[in-house]
Design a protein around this motif. Structure first.
Motif, mmCIF file in Angstrom:
data_model
loop_
_atom_site.group_PDB
_atom_site.id
_atom_site.type_symbol
_atom_site.label_atom_id
_atom_site.label_comp_id
_atom_site.label_asym_id
_atom_site.label_seq_id
_atom_site.Cartn_x
_atom_site.Cartn_y
_atom_site.Cartn_z
ATOM 1 N N GLN A 114 0.830 -1.209 0.000
ATOM 2 C CA GLN A 114 0.000 0.000 0.000
ATOM 3 C C GLN A 114 0.865 1.259 0.000
ATOM 4 O OE1 GLN A 114 -2.818 -2.006 -0.736
ATOM 5 N NE2 GLN A 114 -3.666 -0.101 -0.064
ATOM 6 N N ASP A 115 1.939 1.231 0.779
ATOM 7 C CA ASP A 115 2.932 2.300 0.851
ATOM 8 C C ASP A 115 4.192 1.640 1.408
ATOM 9 O OD1 ASP A 115 2.986 2.527 3.812
ATOM 10 O OD2 ASP A 115 1.008 3.434 3.600
ATOM 11 N N PRO A 116 5.299 2.367 1.541
ATOM 12 C CA PRO A 116 6.542 1.722 1.981
ATOM 13 C C PRO A 116 6.468 1.020 3.341
ATOM 14 C CG PRO A 116 7.020 3.855 1.026
ATOM 15 C CD PRO A 116 5.523 3.764 1.139
ATOM 16 N N SER A 117 5.451 1.326 4.137
ATOM 17 C CA SER A 117 5.357 0.736 5.472
ATOM 18 C C SER A 117 4.139 -0.162 5.680
ATOM 19 C CB SER A 117 5.315 1.845 6.529
ATOM 20 O OG SER A 117 6.507 2.591 6.490
ATOM 21 N N SER A 118 3.333 -0.390 4.645
ATOM 22 C CA SER A 118 2.104 -1.177 4.799
ATOM 23 C C SER A 118 1.969 -2.211 3.699
ATOM 24 C CB SER A 118 0.877 -0.271 4.752
ATOM 25 O OG SER A 118 0.935 0.708 5.751
ATOM 26 N N LEU A 119 1.773 -3.464 4.101
ATOM 27 C CA LEU A 119 1.633 -4.572 3.167
ATOM 28 C C LEU A 119 0.365 -5.341 3.528
ATOM 29 C CD1 LEU A 119 3.096 -6.148 0.875
ATOM 30 C CD2 LEU A 119 4.112 -7.534 2.683
ATOM 31 N N ASN A 120 -0.587 -5.420 2.598
ATOM 32 C CA ASN A 120 -1.829 -6.157 2.824
ATOM 33 C C ASN A 120 -1.791 -7.459 2.041
ATOM 34 O OD1 ASN A 120 -2.990 -4.229 4.521
ATOM 35 N ND2 ASN A 120 -3.682 -3.039 2.773
ATOM 36 N N VAL A 121 -2.207 -8.536 2.700
ATOM 37 C CA VAL A 121 -2.115 -9.871 2.130
ATOM 38 C C VAL A 121 -3.475 -10.555 2.204
ATOM 39 C CG1 VAL A 121 -0.972 -12.109 2.326
ATOM 40 C CG2 VAL A 121 0.271 -10.023 2.921
ATOM 41 N N THR A 122 -3.845 -11.223 1.108
ATOM 42 C CA THR A 122 -5.057 -12.037 1.079
ATOM 43 C C THR A 122 -4.703 -13.398 0.507
ATOM 44 O OG1 THR A 122 -6.437 -10.096 0.676
ATOM 45 C CG2 THR A 122 -7.405 -12.231 0.179
ATOM 46 N N ILE A 123 -5.191 -14.451 1.163
ATOM 47 C CA ILE A 123 -5.045 -15.807 0.639
ATOM 48 C C ILE A 123 -6.438 -16.318 0.306
ATOM 49 C CG2 ILE A 123 -4.457 -18.188 1.174
ATOM 50 C CD1 ILE A 123 -2.143 -17.216 2.749
ATOM 51 N N SER A 124 -6.566 -16.861 -0.901
ATOM 52 C CA SER A 124 -7.819 -17.452 -1.344
ATOM 53 C C SER A 124 -7.565 -18.888 -1.760
ATOM 54 C CB SER A 124 -8.382 -16.676 -2.547
ATOM 55 O OG SER A 124 -8.628 -15.332 -2.205
ATOM 56 N N VAL A 125 -8.562 -19.747 -1.582
ATOM 57 C CA VAL A 125 -8.461 -21.134 -2.024
ATOM 58 C C VAL A 125 -9.544 -21.405 -3.054
ATOM 59 C CG1 VAL A 125 -7.374 -21.976 0.079
ATOM 60 C CG2 VAL A 125 -9.861 -22.033 -0.129
ATOM 61 N N LYS A 126 -9.251 -22.343 -3.949
ATOM 62 C CA LYS A 126 -10.201 -22.680 -5.003
ATOM 63 C C LYS A 126 -11.179 -23.721 -4.473
ATOM 64 C CE LYS A 126 -10.567 -23.645 -9.845
ATOM 65 N NZ LYS A 126 -9.862 -23.846 -11.089
ATOM 66 N N VAL A 127 -12.471 -23.396 -4.545
ATOM 67 C CA VAL A 127 -13.541 -24.311 -4.179
ATOM 68 C C VAL A 127 -14.453 -24.387 -5.394
ATOM 69 C CG1 VAL A 127 -15.470 -24.757 -2.622
ATOM 70 C CG2 VAL A 127 -13.384 -23.683 -1.745
ATOM 71 N N ASP A 128 -14.555 -25.577 -5.976
ATOM 72 C CA ASP A 128 -15.267 -25.757 -7.242
ATOM 73 C C ASP A 128 -14.613 -24.826 -8.259
ATOM 74 O OD1 ASP A 128 -16.969 -27.696 -6.114
ATOM 75 O OD2 ASP A 128 -18.299 -26.128 -5.357
ATOM 76 N N ASP A 129 -15.357 -23.872 -8.804
ATOM 77 C CA ASP A 129 -14.786 -22.960 -9.801
ATOM 78 C C ASP A 129 -14.566 -21.553 -9.265
ATOM 79 O OD1 ASP A 129 -14.652 -24.895 -11.797
ATOM 80 O OD2 ASP A 129 -16.723 -24.528 -12.423
ATOM 81 N N ALA A 130 -14.693 -21.378 -7.955
ATOM 82 C CA ALA A 130 -14.575 -20.042 -7.365
ATOM 83 C C ALA A 130 -13.359 -19.945 -6.445
ATOM 84 C CB ALA A 130 -15.840 -19.712 -6.573
ATOM 85 N N MET A 131 -12.781 -18.743 -6.383
ATOM 86 C CA MET A 131 -11.705 -18.472 -5.435
ATOM 87 C C MET A 131 -12.348 -17.817 -4.214
ATOM 88 S SD MET A 131 -8.847 -19.577 -6.613
ATOM 89 C CE MET A 131 -7.493 -18.717 -5.875
ATOM 90 N N ILE A 132 -12.196 -18.449 -3.036
ATOM 91 C CA ILE A 132 -12.807 -17.974 -1.800
ATOM 92 C C ILE A 132 -11.724 -17.390 -0.896
ATOM 93 C CG2 ILE A 132 -14.176 -18.631 0.221
ATOM 94 C CD1 ILE A 132 -15.640 -19.070 -2.451
ATOM 95 N N PRO A 133 -11.802 -16.096 -0.532
ATOM 96 C CA PRO A 133 -10.832 -15.526 0.418
ATOM 97 C C PRO A 133 -10.958 -16.225 1.768
ATOM 98 C CG PRO A 133 -12.114 -13.803 -0.653
ATOM 99 C CD PRO A 133 -12.769 -15.104 -0.995
ATOM 100 N N VAL A 134 -9.824 -16.634 2.344
ATOM 101 C CA VAL A 134 -9.858 -17.330 3.633
ATOM 102 C C VAL A 134 -9.015 -16.657 4.707
ATOM 103 C CG1 VAL A 134 -10.469 -19.598 2.724
ATOM 104 C CG2 VAL A 134 -8.069 -18.960 2.897
#
Length: 184
Positions: free
Chosen positions: A145-165
């Motif tokens: 986001q800026d030099p001091s902020s990092l946002n992370v999202t992990i998603s897994v595939k369920v059927d044909d959709a990616m679900i954020p977990v």
């Protein structure tokens, strides 16, 4: 909802923490790849939450240090820990460029209790990597986001959709020691 997630939730939480810290580039990497990875070296910490599956609502925090790897292939080694309440889980990862993509492993890889990094793409302020553990496939997205902020999202595939977990917000830790000069 996501039965396979419940068996690897701790590994996914740690992988979220390593997101922007755990990828590296070789001499063939684009300058923007190199710039992104250099920008995420250092010490990071912050809170996260599991937002889907059996452990939905579980909050955790991570403290991590990313350092360049040694040898002919550039990369990053990540070491640190994530904590859920009084429980502390060591975290480690080593990741490097593999041809035009990225590869590596988190903890001891998919053959053990961790995950494999099987692909990756870097843009100016974001990295997207493919993750795998046996029959579980997914993606990790880390945005600076800026030099001091990092946002992370992990998603897994369920059927044909990616679900954020999992979501994680890391903040760069800096030494607040004041430095000055003495005039005679």
């Amino acid at each position: 909802m996501l039965p396979r997630l419940s068996t690897i939730a701790p590994a996914l939480a740690g992988l979220a923490a390593l997101a922007g810290l755990s990828l590296a580039s070789t001499a063939a990497a684009a300058p923007s790849d190199r710039a992104f990875f250099q920008s995420v070296n250092g010490q990071w910490s912050g809170p996260g939450e599991i937002v889907a599956g059996k452990y939905k609502g579980t909050k955790f925090s991570c403290d991590l240090t990313g350092t360049p790897t040694e040898g002919k292939d550039a990369g990053i080694k990540l070491d640190g820990f994530c904590r859920v309440g009084v429980f502390k889980q060591p975290m480690s990862a080593t990741i490097s460029q593999k041809g035009n993509s990225y590869g590596g492993r988190f903890l001891d890889g998919a053959e053990g209790k961790g995950l494999d990094i099987v692909s990756g793409v870097v843009t100016k302020d974001k990295v997207v990597v493919g993750i795998n553990r046996k029959k579980l496939n997914g993606a990790l997205i880390a945005r600076l986001q800026d030099p001091s902020s990092l946002n992370v999202t992990i998603s897994v595939k369920v059927d044909d959709a990616m679900i954020p977990v999992i979501g994680l917000s890391l903040t760069r830790q800096v030494d607040n020691l004041a430095v000055g000069s003495i005039k005679p």
